[in-house]
Design an enzyme around this catalytic site. Sequence first.
Site, mmCIF file in Angstrom:
data_model
loop_
_atom_site.group_PDB
_atom_site.id
_atom_site.type_symbol
_atom_site.label_atom_id
_atom_site.label_comp_id
_atom_site.label_asym_id
_atom_site.label_seq_id
_atom_site.Cartn_x
_atom_site.Cartn_y
_atom_site.Cartn_z
ATOM 1 N N LYS A 102 0.856 -1.197 0.000
ATOM 2 C CA LYS A 102 0.000 0.000 0.000
ATOM 3 C C LYS A 102 0.884 1.236 0.000
ATOM 4 O O LYS A 102 2.062 1.183 0.403
ATOM 5 C CB LYS A 102 -0.924 0.025 1.218
ATOM 6 C CG LYS A 102 -0.235 0.029 2.598
ATOM 7 C CD LYS A 102 0.162 1.396 3.119
ATOM 8 C CE LYS A 102 0.851 1.316 4.482
ATOM 9 N NZ LYS A 102 1.630 2.496 4.847
ATOM 10 N N ASP A 128 -1.992 -1.383 10.616
ATOM 11 C CA ASP A 128 -1.976 -1.329 9.148
ATOM 12 C C ASP A 128 -2.472 -2.608 8.485
ATOM 13 O O ASP A 128 -2.350 -2.761 7.276
ATOM 14 C CB ASP A 128 -0.526 -1.134 8.674
ATOM 15 C CG ASP A 128 -0.199 0.316 8.450
ATOM 16 O OD1 ASP A 128 -1.073 1.164 8.699
ATOM 17 O OD2 ASP A 128 0.921 0.595 7.996
#
Length: 314
Positions: free
Chosen positions: A10, A136
């Site tokens: 990401k 995350d």
Amino acid sequence: MTVTVRSFAKINLGLRIGAGREDGFHELLTVYQTIGLHDVIRVSVERGHGIGIRCTDLRVPKNESNTCYRIVERAMSALSAKGRVVIEIEKRLPVQGGLGGASSNAVAALLGLERALKKSLASEERLRIASEVGSDLPLFLVGGTVLGVGRGEQVYPLADLPALACVVVTPEVGVSTPEAFAEWDRELTVPAASDRMIELGRGLSAWLGEMYSGAPFRRGRAENPLLALVRAGIKNDFEQVVFPEYPELSEGKSALERAGAKYALLSGSGSTLYGLFASKEAGRAAVERLRRQGWAAQATVMLPRREYWKRMLG
Ligand code: C5P
């Protein structure tokens, strides 16, 4: 049976840090975006018990501190499953790079494990386990363009941004996320941090309202959604504390901008920098130029949700 899962990276299209909380975490507002760079995770369940981690990269821990180990341990217990789980990590993403590699690896291991066992966790349970292992992780259970709030673990799918060309620059330094947060605390007072969160919250609401509500007041004004997001004031607060410590990173950002990036930013707490480009050709040309200047650069693309899931398990 071995299950193979692609573990995508990401970037943070922006990230704002708020006040420190009593539990030691910080309030965050961020927009995550999955991209095409990935590691490969192979999961198999054998007779016996315990968890084995295999990875040829010496920087990846093979013990119970590995995120894959931690998530598999929790999932085996939640699924009341038996057996020895072996996770092989083929590392291609940078370690401690701000691309969420370790978090993504853990989610890929979890999904691979469920497939290997032919058992499924309830989606709330999956999300709970993921957020226990790290802030995350949950974004990788959504994929595409994702709004992250709370400590980053509360995730909401957004309408996907276009699959823009992206160039990732990975300098040879690892930035410690907890240290970057600590430096932030030394620099900013709590009231100022809270004000800035409120301000960005308003900016993001306006962005979401304009982009996705189809409200009549914006008819005929088809604006580039990324530009509108930038205008909402979303940048990366970590730049303020990481760039002075590692001047090389701010040079990397400038190099991306000079190579034609429409938008360049530090991802997470770094050290990865990325730039978004008008076309794949422009991205590839930038990679060549950056490499000539000595930067480790790679071309990729922003990965919308459907592509993310198709390519992850495909
Ligand atoms: O959740 P994760 O394990 O990735 O967090 C690593 C560390 O980063 C935390 O222990 C905390 O020090 C810091 N952190 C924070 N605020 C967040 C996320 C992480 O202070 N929102």
